[in-house]
Design an enzyme around this catalytic site. Structure first.
Site, PDB file in Angstrom:
ATOM      1  N   ARG A  89       1.175  -1.411   0.064  1.00 42.87           N
ATOM      2  CA  ARG A  89       0.201  -0.323   0.248  1.00 42.87           C
ATOM      3  C   ARG A  89       1.006   1.246   0.004  1.00 42.87           C
ATOM      4  O   ARG A  89       0.492   2.658  -0.243  1.00 42.87           O
ATOM      5  CB  ARG A  89      -0.977   0.040   1.303  1.00 42.87           C
ATOM      6  CG  ARG A  89      -2.469   0.465   1.184  1.00 42.87           C
ATOM      7  CD  ARG A  89      -3.245   0.593   2.048  1.00 42.87           C
ATOM      8  NE  ARG A  89      -2.729   0.874   3.784  1.00 42.87           N
ATOM      9  CZ  ARG A  89      -3.055   0.614   4.493  1.00 42.87           C
ATOM     10  NH1 ARG A  89      -4.945   0.008   3.955  1.00 42.87           N
ATOM     11  NH2 ARG A  89      -2.905   0.492   5.196  1.00 42.87           N
ATOM     12  N   TYR A  90       2.089   0.998   0.582  1.00 48.58           N
ATOM     13  CA  TYR A  90       3.218   2.098   0.594  1.00 48.58           C
ATOM     14  C   TYR A  90       4.495   1.827  -0.176  1.00 48.58           C
ATOM     15  O   TYR A  90       4.749   0.752  -0.217  1.00 48.58           O
ATOM     16  CB  TYR A  90       3.680   2.818   2.045  1.00 48.58           C
ATOM     17  CG  TYR A  90       1.981   2.765   3.312  1.00 48.58           C
ATOM     18  CD1 TYR A  90       1.654   4.129   2.729  1.00 48.58           C
ATOM     19  CD2 TYR A  90       1.729   1.945   4.377  1.00 48.58           C
ATOM     20  CE1 TYR A  90       0.252   4.078   4.108  1.00 48.58           C
ATOM     21  CE2 TYR A  90       0.771   1.948   4.794  1.00 48.58           C
ATOM     22  CZ  TYR A  90      -0.086   2.843   4.618  1.00 48.58           C
ATOM     23  OH  TYR A  90      -0.941   3.483   5.653  1.00 48.58           O
ATOM     24  N   ARG A  93       7.606   0.134   2.553  1.00 51.22           N
ATOM     25  CA  ARG A  93       6.697  -1.304   2.517  1.00 51.22           C
ATOM     26  C   ARG A  93       6.011  -2.273   2.414  1.00 51.22           C
ATOM     27  O   ARG A  93       5.142  -1.843   1.692  1.00 51.22           O
ATOM     28  CB  ARG A  93       7.570  -0.579   3.782  1.00 51.22           C
ATOM     29  CG  ARG A  93       6.332  -0.105   4.357  1.00 51.22           C
ATOM     30  CD  ARG A  93       6.599   1.660   5.196  1.00 51.22           C
ATOM     31  NE  ARG A  93       4.993   2.411   5.911  1.00 51.22           N
ATOM     32  CZ  ARG A  93       5.376   3.042   5.469  1.00 51.22           C
ATOM     33  NH1 ARG A  93       5.940   3.435   4.096  1.00 51.22           N
ATOM     34  NH2 ARG A  93       3.758   4.208   6.547  1.00 51.22           N
ATOM     35  N   CYS A 102      -3.418 -16.718  14.804  1.00 51.96           N
ATOM     36  CA  CYS A 102      -2.519 -16.290  16.432  1.00 51.96           C
ATOM     37  C   CYS A 102      -3.059 -17.871  16.937  1.00 51.96           C
ATOM     38  O   CYS A 102      -3.571 -18.490  17.346  1.00 51.96           O
ATOM     39  CB  CYS A 102      -3.787 -15.368  16.354  1.00 51.96           C
ATOM     40  SG  CYS A 102      -3.980 -14.554  15.076  1.00 51.96           S
ATOM     41  N   CYS A 106      -8.253 -12.057  19.525  1.00 54.36           N
ATOM     42  CA  CYS A 106      -8.968 -10.770  19.425  1.00 54.36           C
ATOM     43  C   CYS A 106      -9.829 -10.517  19.319  1.00 54.36           C
ATOM     44  O   CYS A 106     -10.196 -10.672  18.124  1.00 54.36           O
ATOM     45  CB  CYS A 106      -8.258  -9.782  19.580  1.00 54.36           C
ATOM     46  SG  CYS A 106      -6.258 -10.124  20.330  1.00 54.36           S
ATOM     47  N   CYS A 109     -10.855  -8.073  16.190  1.00 55.19           N
ATOM     48  CA  CYS A 109      -9.253  -8.469  15.560  1.00 55.19           C
ATOM     49  C   CYS A 109      -9.781  -7.554  14.728  1.00 55.19           C
ATOM     50  O   CYS A 109     -10.796  -7.565  13.884  1.00 55.19           O
ATOM     51  CB  CYS A 109      -9.149  -9.906  15.157  1.00 55.19           C
ATOM     52  SG  CYS A 109      -8.149 -10.098  13.816  1.00 55.19           S
ATOM     53  N   ARG A 111      -8.811  -8.198  11.615  1.00 51.71           N
ATOM     54  CA  ARG A 111      -8.196  -9.067  10.030  1.00 51.71           C
ATOM     55  C   ARG A 111      -8.735 -10.584  10.205  1.00 51.71           C
ATOM     56  O   ARG A 111      -9.489 -11.438  10.011  1.00 51.71           O
ATOM     57  CB  ARG A 111      -7.243  -9.647   9.998  1.00 51.71           C
ATOM     58  CG  ARG A 111      -6.365  -8.482   9.294  1.00 51.71           C
ATOM     59  CD  ARG A 111      -5.177  -8.952   8.561  1.00 51.71           C
ATOM     60  NE  ARG A 111      -4.704  -7.634   8.546  1.00 51.71           N
ATOM     61  CZ  ARG A 111      -3.182  -7.362   8.686  1.00 51.71           C
ATOM     62  NH1 ARG A 111      -2.587  -8.176   8.993  1.00 51.71           N
ATOM     63  NH2 ARG A 111      -2.696  -6.627   7.882  1.00 51.71           N
ATOM     64  N   ASP A 272     -10.522  -0.301  14.187  1.00 49.22           N
ATOM     65  CA  ASP A 272     -10.864  -0.434  12.970  1.00 49.22           C
ATOM     66  C   ASP A 272     -12.294  -0.705  13.297  1.00 49.22           C
ATOM     67  O   ASP A 272     -12.250  -1.489  13.577  1.00 49.22           O
ATOM     68  CB  ASP A 272     -10.034  -1.167  12.195  1.00 49.22           C
ATOM     69  CG  ASP A 272      -8.682  -0.901  12.020  1.00 49.22           C
ATOM     70  OD1 ASP A 272      -8.357   0.083  11.425  1.00 49.22           O
ATOM     71  OD2 ASP A 272      -7.580  -1.545  11.778  1.00 49.22           O
ATOM     72  N   ASP A 309      -6.944   4.332  10.662  1.00 46.42           N
ATOM     73  CA  ASP A 309      -6.317   3.968   9.153  1.00 46.42           C
ATOM     74  C   ASP A 309      -8.310   3.875   8.932  1.00 46.42           C
ATOM     75  O   ASP A 309      -8.745   3.019   8.744  1.00 46.42           O
ATOM     76  CB  ASP A 309      -6.171   2.405   9.500  1.00 46.42           C
ATOM     77  CG  ASP A 309      -5.343   1.661   8.335  1.00 46.42           C
ATOM     78  OD1 ASP A 309      -5.380   2.004   7.453  1.00 46.42           O
ATOM     79  OD2 ASP A 309      -4.080   1.202   9.178  1.00 46.42           O
ATOM     80  N   LYS A 316      -2.979   4.765   6.446  1.00 48.38           N
ATOM     81  CA  LYS A 316      -2.998   5.465   8.291  1.00 48.38           C
ATOM     82  C   LYS A 316      -2.571   6.687   8.056  1.00 48.38           C
ATOM     83  O   LYS A 316      -1.431   7.138   7.322  1.00 48.38           O
ATOM     84  CB  LYS A 316      -1.877   4.784   8.850  1.00 48.38           C
ATOM     85  CG  LYS A 316      -2.257   3.353   9.100  1.00 48.38           C
ATOM     86  CD  LYS A 316      -1.455   2.605   9.941  1.00 48.38           C
ATOM     87  CE  LYS A 316      -1.338   1.397  10.169  1.00 48.38           C
ATOM     88  NZ  LYS A 316      -1.365   1.126   9.316  1.00 48.38           N
TER      89      LYS A 316
END
Ligand SMILES: *Cc1c(COP(=O)(O)O)cnc(C)c1O
Ligand code: SF4
Length: 349
Positions: A89-90, A93, A102, A106, A109, A111, A272, A309, A316
């Site tokens: 996206r950037y 990176r 995971c 969470c 989360c 995602r 988010d 974001d 972000k």
């Protein structure tokens, strides 16, 4: 230490959820994965209805309510994924998503529609090679961010293998690993894991995700000391969460604890718009006031950047309080002070 918790019946047995809500919660964990590590299960106080650890990991009936503004892919990873496993996206990176698993899930989360113990848990060798080819072909990629899922859920052998492959790409200078493991499953940070991490020739950063000072107890302190001792730079990420860390005392204690453990606070995230998570979100005005209080009362070392974001994949952006107004510079008491413009402009040679 107790065993990890993976089923609603495990939660009932531990007294973490009432039998009466078990059936409703079953349908929630069919959709959004459930796992709680022994370390976090042991921190939960079942007699405290406001326990900030329980709130992050114990399923809640409110998760069944998806609001119209909530999105399956809240930060638009999909829109910026040129190839499986890569999000670009950037310019300088990329994210390299090695797995969808995971050690703990969470409830907030971002995602949550993507992670969980599904069929394709780990990027296949072919997909990994193609993702590495993409990185190799894009010389503007200065940094590779390993994420997922949680990269430290991989075996040390697999992790060392990926790091070695990244070593061979000269234009990649920085490898960053986003992980919750040192906080939620500190026993995974053993000598083999440290050896694997130390094997990279790149400069390594670990970004630790933790949201409450109670996540940073003795075993986590040891894990972080091992990482810092291995020459790995440590930064933090925290999600601002209603009922977990949305008060000044908790937030200040968390940031101070990070700094005490040699973890430089990096980001505080506005939660988010993940489906079924509205009970976690704090309004932006309230959030900005909290961040302002942190700035005015606590060491500069303890200041994360408060970021949002933008839903849909627009990136972000910092959304903390502004101190520059049309009238001048605002101090912490709300008074405005003049600041002069430079006497001369840029020289025109
Ligand atoms: C968050 C994020 C990054 C990392 O951003 P930093 O501001 O460098 O921490 C990179 N790529 C994507 C797609 C992201 O969502
Ligand atoms: S550790 Fe990260 S990716 Fe995994 S469930 Fe928690 S927030 Fe999601």
């Amino acid at each position: 230490m107790s065993a990890g918790l993976h089923r609603i019946s495990d939660l009932v047995a531990r007294g973490f959820v009432e039998k009466a809500s078990a059936a409703g919660l079953e349908s929630i964990v069919e959709r959004y994965a459930l796992a709680i590590t022994p370390a976090m299960a042991d921190l939960i106080n079942p007699s405290d209805p406001y326990d900030p650890i329980a709130r992050q990991f114990i399923p809640d009936l409110r998760e069944s309510e998806t609001r119209p503004e909530e999105l399956a892919d809240p930060i638009g990873d999909g829109a910026h994924s040129p190839i499986e496993g890569i999000v670009h996206r950037y310019p300088d990176r990329v994210l390299l998503k090695l797995l969808h698993v995971c050690p703990i899930y969470c409830r907030f989360c971002f995602r949550r529609e993507m992670v969980g113990p599904g069929a394709e848990q780990i990027l296949s060798p072919e997909a990994l090679d193609a993702a590495l080819d993409y990185i190799r072909a894009h010389s503007e990629i200065w940094e590779v961010i390993l994420t997922g899922g949680d990269p430290l859920a991989l075996s040390p052998r697999r992790l060392a293998d990926v790091l070695q492959k990244l070593d061979e790409i000269a234009h990649v200078k920085i490898v960053r690993i986003h992980t919750r493991v040192p906080a939620v499953d500190p026993a995974r940070v053993d000598e083999r894991m440290i050896e694997a991490l130390k094997s990279t020739k790149k400069t390594l950063y670990v970004a630790l995700h933790a949201n409450h000072p109670r996540e940073l107890g003795g075993a986590t302190e040891e894990a972080l000391a091992k990482l810092a001792g291995a020459g790995i730079a440590l930064v933090s990420q925290t999600v601002l969460l209603r009922g977990v860390n949305d008060d000044f005392e908790t937030l200040a204690a968390l940031m101070r604890r990070f700094v005490e453990l040699r973890v430089k606070p990096y980001y505080l995230h506005q939660a988010d718009l993940a489906p079924g998570t509205s009970h976690f979100r704090v309004g932006l005005d309230e959030a900005r006031a909290l961040v302002g209080e942190l700035r005015s009362k606590v060491s500069g070392l303890c200041q994360p950047t408060f970021v949002l974001d933008i839903p849909g994949g627009f990136g972000k952006v910092p959304v903390g309080p502004d101190h520059l107004t049309g009238a001048g510079v605002l101090d912490h008491r709300g008074e405005t002070h003049a600041y002069p413009a430079p006497a001369t402009g840029k020289p025109d040679f």
